[in-house]
Design an enzyme around this catalytic site. Sequence first.
Site, PDB file in Angstrom:
ATOM      1  N   HIS A 105       0.836  -1.208   0.000  1.00 39.10           N
ATOM      2  CA  HIS A 105       0.000   0.000   0.000  1.00 39.10           C
ATOM      3  C   HIS A 105       0.867   1.253   0.000  1.00 39.10           C
ATOM      4  O   HIS A 105       0.617   2.198  -0.768  1.00 39.10           O
ATOM      5  CB  HIS A 105      -0.921  -0.004   1.218  1.00 39.10           C
ATOM      6  CG  HIS A 105      -1.697   1.268   1.395  1.00 39.10           C
ATOM      7  ND1 HIS A 105      -2.931   1.479   0.811  1.00 39.10           N
ATOM      8  CD2 HIS A 105      -1.409   2.403   2.093  1.00 39.10           C
ATOM      9  CE1 HIS A 105      -3.369   2.681   1.133  1.00 39.10           C
ATOM     10  NE2 HIS A 105      -2.461   3.266   1.914  1.00 39.10           N
ATOM     11  N   GLU A 106       1.893   1.286   0.853  1.00 40.41           N
ATOM     12  CA  GLU A 106       2.773   2.456   0.900  1.00 40.41           C
ATOM     13  C   GLU A 106       3.537   2.611  -0.408  1.00 40.41           C
ATOM     14  O   GLU A 106       3.764   3.735  -0.879  1.00 40.41           O
ATOM     15  CB  GLU A 106       3.727   2.357   2.086  1.00 40.41           C
ATOM     16  CG  GLU A 106       3.050   2.324   3.451  1.00 40.41           C
ATOM     17  CD  GLU A 106       2.072   3.470   3.661  1.00 40.41           C
ATOM     18  OE1 GLU A 106       2.295   4.568   3.087  1.00 40.41           O
ATOM     19  OE2 GLU A 106       1.074   3.284   4.374  1.00 40.41           O
TER      20      GLU A 106
END
Length: 236
Positions: A105-106
């Site tokens: 996600h990051e």
Amino acid sequence: MPYMGYYGIDMYYIVLVLPCVLFAFWAQSQVNGTFNRYSRVMSRRGLTGAQAAQAVLRANGVTGVSIEYVAGKLTDHFDPRTNTIRLSASVYQSTSVASIGVAAHEAGHAVQYAVGYSPIRLRNAIVPLTQVGATAAMPLILMGLVLNFGVLIKVGIIAFALSTVFQLVTLPVEINASRRALAAIGQTHMLDEDEYGMAKKTLTAAAMTYVAALAVSLAQLLRLLLIFGGRNRDDR
């Protein structure tokens, strides 16, 4: 006279804001519970969170992004100022399914910046303004009430609205980052099908916290507008 609610009880808060606050508490408990559950499930391929983030970057042709360790739990974030993904202790070296989902996600945020995704650039541009607005809103409103100066109240509500705009922009940014993460996970086959489902649940639970934050902010803004509107009518 100022709005006092029924018998001094702020009914706008009880009806509008409190349910959203309770929803926010529930959403936070869900993300913590989901992450804790799937952080105990180790991925079969044994990739760490840091390796997963790097794999997402490679899958999207993104280079020049550093991946670093940061202290704390779920303090993971992407810093566009230094082009750095920072992963927490429970993610960086962990091979769990939850950690891979969070790290991916990051990395999704890093991809957003690399491809010029407009909403994340808008969010970054308005951050200073929204921080000032969030800090100054309530003091301005209180000063306006104490001094009976309607202009200060209006400025305070506008300042609060800026923080609501930030939450409004943040939600699609976070959802898009998760979509990019899951697409890269599927493309690179870093997780098996059942593990993919666990990572998706982790990211879906995280997204709910942003939905809740927006709901709280919108409800609070509506409450302020209703109180202010009522005060205007009373002052005529």
